[in-house]
Design an enzyme around this catalytic site. Structure first.
Site, PDB file in Angstrom:
ATOM      1  N   THR A   1       0.800  -1.212   0.000  1.00 51.31           N
ATOM      2  CA  THR A   1       0.000   0.000   0.000  1.00 51.31           C
ATOM      3  C   THR A   1       0.839   1.271   0.000  1.00 51.31           C
ATOM      4  OG1 THR A   1      -0.067  -0.431   2.370  1.00 51.31           O
ATOM      5  CG2 THR A   1      -2.031  -0.955   1.126  1.00 51.31           C
TER       6      THR A   1
ATOM      7  N   GLU B   1      -9.749   1.046   0.770  1.00 45.83           N
ATOM      8  CA  GLU B   1     -10.992   0.303   0.572  1.00 45.83           C
ATOM      9  C   GLU B   1     -12.078   1.160  -0.055  1.00 45.83           C
ATOM     10  OE1 GLU B   1     -10.418  -3.187   3.788  1.00 45.83           O
ATOM     11  OE2 GLU B   1     -11.679  -1.559   4.442  1.00 45.83           O
TER      12      GLU B   1
END
Lengths: 731, 321
Positions: A469, A691
């Site tokens: 990430t 998300e």
């Protein structure tokens, strides 16, 4: 550091480093193939042997006989571990099924044996020679069939506000529709993999795990040993998406194998094993009812969801966003959980919202059409700036309307023809779709340690993980900003249980909480520096590698000239998340073209406009969002773990059968972040985007397909066979 | 993967002699399918005979005006060959629709013909499969069948042949040249290479034990518009739900003089019914009605019948320009 009042101005607000689009500091390691991933850590411990897992050949039942004689006779085989010789094992808090099956089998491909050998090839060959006899039992594998027997899950009560039934019945415009989403697999690049080594009664696991501290606890619980004797090391992770939140069979079997073999053992799950051996996003059946006045105000909104899991499991919380996304005085949400004997259902990128919005945001599109309203206008009309279940409880920030309006402008929404199936370009039917994106911001404590050496080098240590990430980089940016040093004067060490316990990576909480923890530790280090330098002023200035106070300026490293300065702290939260609803928002826009002959859907353009607090690194945040949009496209168009309802397993258990998008499927993707800082969330004023990027994408695709073709598909994935019968004749 | 021995053959004659005399021997060329199956112990050869070095990697003009494609010509090279692109466009298009660039660089002409089904039940050694383990039953029937066959199938097996290339070769009336143990050669029309499953789905071709494909020949070019339309769930790197290989000779505006068509993704072999082609002027519906007259679809794959018809219709529109 306790964070219990909204953040004021603080060193992060300088934005000299934080908030700047920054290349990954671990980029060179990744691009040169030298970032050490678990299975490749050949050098960390000598004499590594290879383990290979054999998965159960049935979904439910018992092993009646397991014959490993032929396997043991294979040259090079060192040990065979099964439930019979593994000793007593517990079960981790985060596991639903046992990681080593036998004699009871709880799901297909549950591990039943590990072969340890000198080479991988020997171990694999021998595993294939183990003969297992089973007594199969009937299981439940069909969610639709099990739906009526589903019950309220523990800790997941229904929510009810006002009189939903009455208001829905009285509403002049109503929608009552049922949607289904299939089981989905994480399908990350790096398989679950672990090297295990024992030193006396101490165990080290070099593994691939998103949540180091959960992992330590669950390994301890499973193996019945003290936590302090366990070390987990997981500095680089090749994708997880929730599939590596928990200790899985690779770690347990490597530990057991290493004990049995008396030497270190490495184990990776093979791709065909991953889909049934590990966890997946559970399928859902979702019924949505919306009632509105003729002018489009929602008066009743109800969302019920059915999902299944192994006994003791949890529901997919697909109704979550419906409690918060739109206004409406009369509300109902409910989840029902059926017992299914499929592999364990659990978290996958945006659990709850990802499948929930795939239903809710199609329902909103359908409702807008019934009302004769533009779907964006319908959403704007029903926006709410406070928690609709708890009037008076505001959102900390809520820019959904801005996301939708800016997106509409950028995407050319005004050019959309609201009449379905009316735009044709050659053989293509063309349409646009929109959906709201929504994902909650979760705050949770996170600790870090910061070291300063005589050269002014700042080293951050935390058990936080980087699952691809960009965590390394935002942590370095945070430390650089707070300590007033350039990025190359910061080293970041992650993923080691020897470091302070962080929030870990999951639920898009990682960025905000882990950097807030690093900020807290750095603020403590600043105090130590000031003390060491004899600066009495309340606020020395940290900038350009120097510390200034009262007219004196010295290099930062001078504070450590007599020895390293070390500070450790943790961010902890008060009740701001009770007083305020903290969420992230997006507007997702998609244009599709559908082949009029074959029904093949091809994406043409995608846009996400996101409002998610301060964006710490716009470059890696954009990468997160485009990756999530890609995953959302996969969910909309192709991803489905196909269930054999007789034999109880996911049939397409490899990457040829479980299709995820390839490059050719993904068109130009644009991501816009709205200017937002959220002083309620943390000192970083950030939230998460990893998300948010997937939330709503599937519905935007579905709505675009409807606009293109006039075919409303409520069962995902939207494959061509569901469209074909409704396409116009071609000659 | 079971342990195995390995050697490089020195000539086609050497290769077939060894294949006939060594129990459990298999040829290996690109290995893109065989090695995967060996890892899963679906294929367990005791001995591999590497045929890569036999000089069978050339594309030559034939005396009849066609092309002779060596068995070891890589898919990438075949697709890029100017003679193929100019005169056998359907073959070039089918090749590039298959697999990925990396796989096509390694996969060979003969290997492509002999690749095995991608039926997921065949690929899972825990599941009964008559093709993998004769007599064990077919677990695909009654299971997940969306990708599986609708025609030419049997009660013992409903698997499809996954090749794109073979569908194009079928519509081009290719011939497979082989050498048998003992040295005799023969030419097998591609229509006769693959067998329908019947009661013996494990017997997939008419090749004899140890018989080696040395080349595939194409007859002299027939002209026409040569199209390959592959329909799949994602835009690349997926097996066909349905594919259509067609050669169509347009005849004035909106007319068709003659045409040939074969289907992929629907049957245990490239599916062509020459009698159907008499209906080409009437259009896709009539052609497909004959092509798939004996279709026995499941609820999950019934859509393939309609999809084949509509895809052919789109191909005919494109062919007529």
């Amino acid at each position: 550091m306790k964070f219990d009042t909204p953040a004021g101005t603080n060193p992060i607000d300088q934005l000299k480093v934080v908030g700047k689009a920054t290349d990954r500091i671990d980029g060179p390691l990744k691009t040169t193939g030298t970032a050490p991933y678990a299975y490749e850590r050949h050098g960390v411990v000598a004499n590594q042997a290879y383990g290979f897992i054999l998965g159960a050949g049935i979904a439910k039942g018992r092993i009646t006989a397991l014959d490993a004689a032929a396997a043991r006779a294979v040259p090079g085989v060192i040990a065979v571990v099964t439930a019979e010789n593994a000793g007593k094992l517990g079960k981790g808090k985060w596991n639903t099924a046992a990681l080593l099956g036998g004699p009871e089998i709880q799901h297909y491909h549950q591990a039943v044996a590990l072969v340890v050998a000198e080479t991988f090839e020997q171990a694999r060959d021998a595993a294939g020679l183990i003969r297992v006899a089973y007594q199969a039992e009937n299981g439940a594998y069909d969610l639709a069939a099990a739906r009526d027997g589903a019950t309220v899950a523990k800790d997941e009560p229904d929510s009810a506000i006002g009189d939903f039934a009455g208001a829905f019945a009285a509403a002049p415009v109503r929608l009552d529709a049922t949607y289904t989403t299939p089981d989905q697999g994480h399908a990350m690049m790096e398989p679950h993999a672990t090297i295990a080594a024992w030193n006396g009664d101490k165990l080290t696991l070099w593994t691939s795990n998103q949540m180091i501290n959960w992992g330590v606890k669950d390994v301890a619980q499973t193996l019945g040993m003290p936590e302090e004797n366990i070390r987990l090391i997981s500095p680089y992770i090749g994708g997880g998406f929730g599939g590596k939140l928990f200790v899985r069979s690779d770690a347990l079997m490597a530990a057991l194998g290493a004990k049995a073999a008396g030497r270190p053992v490495k184990v990776a799950l093979t791709r065909p094993l991953m889909f049934n051996n590990t966890t997946h996003r559970p399928a859902t059946i979702q019924r949505i009812r919306i009632g509105a006045t003729r002018d489009g105000r929602i008066t009743a909104i109800g969302h019920e969801s059915w999902s299944g899991d192994l006994p003791g499991g949890k529901p997919e919380t697909a109704v979550q966003q419906t409690r918060l996304l739109y206004a409406g005085a009369n509300r109902l949400t409910a989840m029902r959980l059926a017992v299914l004997d499929l592999p364990e259902g659990n978290a996958m990128r945006a659990p709850g919202e990802a499948p929930g919005l795939m239903a809710l945001e199609v329902a909103m599109d359908e409702m807008a059409e019934k009302l004769g309203m533009d779907p964006i206008q319908f959403r704007i009309l029903n926006d709410t700036q406070e928690d609709p279940e708890k009037p008076g409880r505001p959102f900390s920030q809520r820019q959904l309307i801005a996301c939708l309006q800016q997106g509409a402008q950028r995407f050319g929404w005004a050019k959309r023809n609201p009449k379905p199936a009316s735009v044709r370009e050659g053989r293509w039917l063309v349409g646009m779709g929109v959906a709201a994106g929504f994902r909650n911001n979760l705050v949770t404590k996170s600790a870090a340690r910061v070291r300063l050496d005589g050269q002014g080098m700042v080293t951050v240590e935390t058990d936080m993980t980087d699952i691809g990430t960009g965590t390394y980089t935002i942590i370095a940016q945070t430390a650089a900003e707070t300590m007033g040093v350039p990025l190359d004067k910061v080293a970041v060490r992650l993923g080691d249980s020897g470091f302070p316990v962080s929030c870990g990576s999951g639920g898009q909480w990682g960025a905000n909480n882990s950097t807030a923890g690093v900020y807290a530790a750095c603020m403590k280090l600043r105090q130590a520096v000031a003390r060491k330098l004899g600066f009495n002023a309340a606020e020395p200035r940290f900038a350009d590698g120097q510390v200034s106070s009262g007219g004196h300026t010295v290099p930062l490293g001078q504070a450590a000239r007599d020895g390293e300065l070390v500070a450790e702290d943790m961010i902890e939260y008060g009740d701001l998340d009770k007083k305020y609803q903290q969420s992230t928002f997006a507007g997702h826009f998609v244009e599709v073209a559908v082949d009029v002959a074959t029904g093949e859907v091809r994406l043409r353009r995608m846009l996400a406009v996101c409002a998610a607090g301060r964006i710490l690194n716009p470059k890696s945040a954009r990468s997160q969002v485009i990756g999530a949009m890609t995953m959302g496209a996969g969910a909309a168009l192709m991803e489905e773990l196909a269930v054999d309802k007789r034999r109880g397993f996911f049939v397409n258990h490899d990457l040829a059968g479980y299709e995820v998008p390839v490059h050719a499927d993904i068109p130009h993707q644009e991501v816009v972040f709205l200017d937002e800082v959220d002083p309620i969330s943390s000192p970083m004023k950030a939230k998460g985007v990893g998300e948010l990027g997937i939330c709503g994408v599937g519905a935007a695709v579905a709505n675009a397909i409807y606009n293109a073709t006039g075919v409303r598909v409520r069962d995902y994935p939207i494959t061509l066979d569901k469209i074909l019968d409704h396409l116009p004749d071609i000659a | 993967m079971r342990p195995f021995t390995y050697e490089r053959a020195t000539s086609p004659a050497d290769a077939v002699a060894k294949a006939a005399s060594i129990p459990g021997a298999r040829f290996i060329a690109g290995g893109t399918n065989l090695l995967d199956l060996m890892k899963l112990q679906i294929e367990t050869p005791a001995h591999l005979i590497d045929v890569n070095g036999l000089g069978l990697d050339r594309i030559e003009d034939t005396a009849e005006g066609g092309l002779r494609i060596g068995a070891l010509v890589r898919n990438t090279d075949l697709a890029a060959d100017m003679r193929v692109r100019r005169h056998y466009g359907v073959l070039s298009r089918a090749l590039v629709a298959g697999a990925s660039g990396q796989l096509r660089n390694v996969a060979t002409t003969a290997g492509n013909l002999l690749q095995r089904t991608r039926c997921p039940y065949f690929y899972d050694p825990n599941q009964p499969c008559n093709k993998r383990q004769p007599g064990s039953g077919c677990s695909a029937i009654g299971g997940v069948t969306r990708q599986l066959g609708v025609v030419g199938i049997s009660d013992a097996c409903i698997a499809t042949h996954p090749s794109d290339m073979a569908v194009a070769m079928r519509v081009l009336d290719a011939t497979v040249e082989t050498v048998r143990p003992g040295g005799a050669t023969r030419a097998i029309p591609i229509a006769d290479l693959h067998r329908l499953p019947g009661d013996t789905p494990h017997v997939e071709t008419t090749l004899e034990r140890g018989e080696l494909i040395t080349a595939v020949t194409l007859p002299k070019p027939v002209g026409g518009a040569q199209l390959y339309h592959k329909v799949r769930d994602r835009a690349s790197y997926a097996f066909a739900l349905v594919s259509v290989a067609a050669i169509v000779q347009p005849d004035g505006p909106n007319g068709i003089a003659w045409g040939r068509v074969a289907l992929g993704g629907v049957a245990p072999k490239p599916w062509r019914v020459e009698a159907a082609e008499a209906h080409m002027r009437q259009g896709a519906k009539d052609v497909t009605a004959v092509l798939l007259a004996d279709a026995r679809a499941t609820a999950d794959n019934r859509f393939k019948v309609k999809l084949a018809e509509r895809t052919l219709a789109a191909v005919l529109i494109e062919a007529r320009g």
